[in-house]
Scaffold this motif. Structure first.
Motif, PDB file in Angstrom:
ATOM      1  N   GLU A  81       0.822  -1.214   0.000  1.00 17.70           N
ATOM      2  CA  GLU A  81       0.000   0.000   0.000  1.00 17.70           C
ATOM      3  C   GLU A  81       0.854   1.261   0.000  1.00 17.70           C
ATOM      4  O   GLU A  81       0.569   2.208  -0.718  1.00 17.70           O
ATOM      5  N   ARG A  82       1.902   1.271   0.835  1.00 17.67           N
ATOM      6  CA  ARG A  82       2.681   2.493   1.006  1.00 17.67           C
ATOM      7  C   ARG A  82       3.980   2.491   0.218  1.00 17.67           C
ATOM      8  O   ARG A  82       4.528   3.540  -0.073  1.00 17.67           O
ATOM      9  N   GLY A  83       4.521   1.304  -0.076  1.00 17.06           N
ATOM     10  CA  GLY A  83       5.785   1.210  -0.791  1.00 17.06           C
ATOM     11  C   GLY A  83       7.010   1.207   0.108  1.00 17.06           C
ATOM     12  O   GLY A  83       8.130   1.077  -0.364  1.00 17.06           O
ATOM     13  N   TYR A  84       6.806   1.361   1.406  1.00 15.63           N
ATOM     14  CA  TYR A  84       7.917   1.374   2.349  1.00 15.63           C
ATOM     15  C   TYR A  84       7.391   0.985   3.723  1.00 15.63           C
ATOM     16  O   TYR A  84       6.191   0.909   3.947  1.00 15.63           O
ATOM     17  N   LEU A  85       8.315   0.754   4.637  1.00 17.60           N
ATOM     18  CA  LEU A  85       7.982   0.531   6.045  1.00 17.60           C
ATOM     19  C   LEU A  85       8.683   1.600   6.867  1.00 17.60           C
ATOM     20  O   LEU A  85       9.795   2.021   6.538  1.00 17.60           O
ATOM     21  N   ASP A  86       8.037   2.030   7.940  1.00 15.52           N
ATOM     22  CA  ASP A  86       8.630   3.038   8.808  1.00 15.52           C
ATOM     23  C   ASP A  86       9.914   2.499   9.429  1.00 15.52           C
ATOM     24  O   ASP A  86      10.006   1.319   9.768  1.00 15.52           O
ATOM     25  N   ALA A  87      10.874   3.391   9.586  1.00 14.04           N
ATOM     26  CA  ALA A  87      12.119   3.016  10.254  1.00 14.04           C
ATOM     27  C   ALA A  87      11.847   2.880  11.753  1.00 14.04           C
ATOM     28  O   ALA A  87      11.019   3.599  12.306  1.00 14.04           O
ATOM     29  N   PRO A  88      12.519   1.944  12.398  1.00 13.06           N
ATOM     30  CA  PRO A  88      12.303   1.782  13.838  1.00 13.06           C
ATOM     31  C   PRO A  88      12.839   2.985  14.613  1.00 13.06           C
ATOM     32  O   PRO A  88      13.803   3.622  14.187  1.00 13.06           O
ATOM     33  N   PRO A  89      12.240   3.287  15.760  1.00 11.30           N
ATOM     34  CA  PRO A  89      12.732   4.398  16.575  1.00 11.30           C
ATOM     35  C   PRO A  89      14.048   4.017  17.254  1.00 11.30           C
ATOM     36  O   PRO A  89      14.412   2.838  17.303  1.00 11.30           O
ATOM     37  N   PRO A  90      14.761   4.984  17.791  1.00 12.53           N
ATOM     38  CA  PRO A  90      16.039   4.674  18.471  1.00 12.53           C
ATOM     39  C   PRO A  90      15.886   3.678  19.624  1.00 12.53           C
ATOM     40  O   PRO A  90      16.803   2.909  19.902  1.00 12.53           O
TER      41      PRO A  90
END
Length: 184
Positions: A81-90
Protein backbone atom coordinates in the motif's frame (compact mmCIF):
# COMPACT_ATOMS: atom_id res chain seq x y z
CA UNK A 1 -4.50 0.12 68.20
CA UNK A 2 -1.25 -1.84 67.94
CA UNK A 3 -3.14 -4.66 66.26
CA UNK A 4 -4.46 -2.31 63.55
CA UNK A 5 -0.92 -1.12 62.79
CA UNK A 6 0.25 -4.74 62.59
CA UNK A 7 -2.60 -5.56 60.19
CA UNK A 8 -1.79 -2.55 57.98
CA UNK A 9 1.93 -3.41 57.91
CA UNK A 10 1.11 -7.05 57.13
CA UNK A 11 -1.28 -5.92 54.36
CA UNK A 12 1.40 -3.68 52.78
CA UNK A 13 4.00 -6.47 52.97
CA UNK A 14 1.56 -8.90 51.32
CA UNK A 15 0.92 -6.39 48.50
CA UNK A 16 4.67 -5.95 47.89
CA UNK A 17 5.23 -9.72 47.92
CA UNK A 18 2.28 -10.24 45.55
CA UNK A 19 3.57 -7.57 43.12
CA UNK A 20 7.08 -9.01 43.22
CA UNK A 21 5.82 -12.58 42.63
CA UNK A 22 3.50 -11.64 39.76
CA UNK A 23 5.92 -9.31 38.00
CA UNK A 24 7.15 -12.44 36.18
CA UNK A 25 9.37 -11.52 33.28
CA UNK A 26 10.78 -8.04 33.42
CA UNK A 27 12.09 -8.36 29.85
CA UNK A 28 8.55 -8.38 28.40
CA UNK A 29 7.57 -5.37 30.47
CA UNK A 30 10.82 -3.61 29.58
CA UNK A 31 10.38 -4.36 25.88
CA UNK A 32 6.79 -3.13 25.98
CA UNK A 33 7.79 -0.02 27.93
CA UNK A 34 10.72 0.68 25.62
CA UNK A 35 8.88 0.16 22.33
CA UNK A 36 5.53 1.53 23.42
CA UNK A 37 3.68 -1.66 22.49
CA UNK A 38 3.82 -5.32 23.45
CA UNK A 39 6.06 -6.99 20.85
CA UNK A 40 4.75 -10.09 19.07
CA UNK A 41 6.86 -13.18 18.42
CA UNK A 42 8.85 -12.91 15.18
CA UNK A 43 10.52 -15.96 13.64
CA UNK A 44 13.42 -15.97 11.22
CA UNK A 45 11.11 -17.60 8.67
CA UNK A 46 8.80 -14.58 8.82
CA UNK A 47 11.74 -12.22 8.28
CA UNK A 48 13.06 -14.31 5.39
CA UNK A 49 9.67 -14.47 3.71
CA UNK A 50 9.24 -10.71 3.61
CA UNK A 51 12.88 -9.91 2.87
CA UNK A 52 12.81 -12.30 -0.09
CA UNK A 53 9.67 -10.63 -1.44
CA UNK A 54 11.02 -7.11 -0.86
CA UNK A 55 14.83 -7.22 -0.84
CA UNK A 56 15.10 -3.42 -0.89
CA UNK A 57 13.37 -3.00 2.50
CA UNK A 58 15.91 -3.02 5.39
CA UNK A 59 15.68 -5.99 7.75
CA UNK A 60 15.35 -3.74 10.80
CA UNK A 61 12.27 -2.07 9.30
CA UNK A 62 10.76 -5.48 8.55
CA UNK A 63 11.48 -6.82 12.06
CA UNK A 64 10.06 -3.68 13.71
CA UNK A 65 6.82 -3.91 11.72
CA UNK A 66 6.53 -7.64 12.41
CA UNK A 67 7.02 -6.96 16.13
CA UNK A 68 4.07 -4.56 15.95
CA UNK A 69 1.74 -6.63 13.75
CA UNK A 70 2.89 -10.21 14.32
CA UNK A 71 1.64 -11.01 10.81
CA UNK A 72 3.46 -11.48 7.51
CA UNK A 73 0.25 -10.64 5.64
CA UNK A 74 -0.29 -7.31 7.40
CA UNK A 75 3.33 -6.28 6.91
CA UNK A 76 3.22 -7.29 3.24
CA UNK A 77 0.01 -5.33 2.72
CA UNK A 78 1.55 -2.28 4.38
CA UNK A 79 4.54 -2.46 2.01
CA UNK A 80 2.29 -2.88 -1.02
CA UNK A 81 0.00 0.00 0.00
CA UNK A 82 2.68 2.49 1.01
CA UNK A 83 5.79 1.21 -0.79
CA UNK A 84 7.92 1.37 2.35
CA UNK A 85 7.98 0.53 6.05
CA UNK A 86 8.63 3.04 8.81
CA UNK A 87 12.12 3.02 10.25
CA UNK A 88 12.30 1.78 13.84
CA UNK A 89 12.73 4.40 16.58
CA UNK A 90 16.04 4.67 18.47
CA UNK A 91 14.53 2.73 21.39
CA UNK A 92 14.25 -0.32 19.09
CA UNK A 93 18.05 -0.50 18.84
CA UNK A 94 18.35 -0.69 22.63
CA UNK A 95 16.64 -4.09 22.51
CA UNK A 96 17.69 -5.38 19.08
CA UNK A 97 21.15 -4.99 17.64
CA UNK A 98 21.41 -3.33 14.26
CA UNK A 99 21.31 -5.81 11.35
CA UNK A 100 24.41 -5.58 9.18
CA UNK A 101 23.62 -4.80 5.57
CA UNK A 102 24.34 -7.73 3.36
CA UNK A 103 23.52 -8.69 -0.19
CA UNK A 104 20.27 -10.61 -0.44
CA UNK A 105 18.74 -12.31 -3.40
CA UNK A 106 15.69 -14.53 -3.91
CA UNK A 107 17.94 -17.51 -4.62
CA UNK A 108 19.87 -16.83 -1.42
CA UNK A 109 17.24 -18.05 1.04
CA UNK A 110 19.50 -18.27 4.07
CA UNK A 111 20.59 -14.61 3.63
CA UNK A 112 24.26 -15.58 3.58
CA UNK A 113 26.50 -13.09 1.79
CA UNK A 114 26.64 -13.66 -1.94
CA UNK A 115 30.24 -14.18 -2.95
CA UNK A 116 31.13 -13.27 -6.50
CA UNK A 117 34.50 -13.67 -8.12
CA UNK A 118 36.39 -10.42 -7.87
CA UNK A 119 36.96 -9.96 -11.60
CA UNK A 120 33.82 -11.56 -12.98
CA UNK A 121 32.38 -9.68 -15.93
CA UNK A 122 29.15 -10.01 -17.88
CA UNK A 123 30.75 -12.12 -20.61
CA UNK A 124 31.82 -14.71 -18.02
CA UNK A 125 28.63 -14.44 -15.95
CA UNK A 126 26.34 -15.12 -18.93
CA UNK A 127 28.77 -17.55 -20.62
CA UNK A 128 29.11 -15.51 -23.83
CA UNK A 129 32.81 -16.08 -24.53
CA UNK A 130 32.03 -18.28 -27.55
CA UNK A 131 29.98 -15.41 -29.05
CA UNK A 132 32.77 -12.88 -28.42
CA UNK A 133 35.29 -15.10 -30.19
CA UNK A 134 32.96 -15.85 -33.12
CA UNK A 135 31.43 -12.39 -33.57
CA UNK A 136 33.86 -9.62 -34.53
CA UNK A 137 31.57 -7.48 -36.72
CA UNK A 138 29.55 -4.79 -34.96
CA UNK A 139 25.92 -5.51 -34.13
CA UNK A 140 23.56 -3.03 -35.82
CA UNK A 141 21.56 -0.82 -33.45
CA UNK A 142 18.28 -2.07 -34.92
CA UNK A 143 19.02 -5.59 -33.62
CA UNK A 144 20.03 -4.56 -30.11
CA UNK A 145 17.25 -5.17 -27.63
CA UNK A 146 14.58 -4.35 -30.19
CA UNK A 147 11.00 -5.46 -30.10
CA UNK A 148 10.52 -9.16 -29.86
CA UNK A 149 7.73 -11.36 -31.11
CA UNK A 150 5.57 -13.02 -28.48
CA UNK A 151 6.47 -16.68 -28.71
CA UNK A 152 4.01 -19.52 -28.20
CA UNK A 153 5.82 -21.41 -25.45
CA UNK A 154 7.68 -20.28 -22.35
CA UNK A 155 10.81 -22.06 -23.55
CA UNK A 156 10.85 -20.07 -26.80
CA UNK A 157 10.22 -16.83 -24.89
CA UNK A 158 13.10 -17.61 -22.56
CA UNK A 159 15.40 -18.40 -25.48
CA UNK A 160 14.39 -15.14 -27.19
CA UNK A 161 15.09 -13.17 -24.01
CA UNK A 162 18.49 -14.84 -23.61
CA UNK A 163 19.37 -14.01 -27.21
CA UNK A 164 18.34 -10.36 -26.83
CA UNK A 165 20.27 -10.11 -23.55
CA UNK A 166 23.38 -11.58 -25.20
CA UNK A 167 23.10 -9.07 -28.08
CA UNK A 168 22.79 -6.17 -25.64
CA UNK A 169 25.83 -7.32 -23.65
CA UNK A 170 27.91 -7.83 -26.80
CA UNK A 171 26.87 -4.42 -28.18
CA UNK A 172 27.78 -2.73 -24.90
CA UNK A 173 31.13 -4.49 -24.97
CA UNK A 174 31.74 -3.30 -28.53
CA UNK A 175 30.87 0.29 -27.56
CA UNK A 176 33.20 0.07 -24.55
CA UNK A 177 36.07 -1.25 -26.70
CA UNK A 178 35.44 1.49 -29.28
CA UNK A 179 35.47 4.16 -26.56
CA UNK A 180 38.70 2.76 -25.14
CA UNK A 181 40.20 2.73 -28.65
CA UNK A 182 39.22 6.37 -29.17
CA UNK A 183 40.79 7.42 -25.85
CA UNK A 184 44.19 6.05 -26.80
Amino acid sequence: MAEIINVIVAFVVIIFIFRWATSGSNTDRTAADTLGFRPKNVSQEMLDTISNMFPDIPLDNIRYDLLRTGSVELTTNRILERGYLDAPPPSYYQLYSREPTRPRSPANTNNAPVLLKAKENLIERFDLQHLVDANTEPIPDSEIGGRSVWEDTPEKREASLKERKAKMILAARQRMLAAQKNET
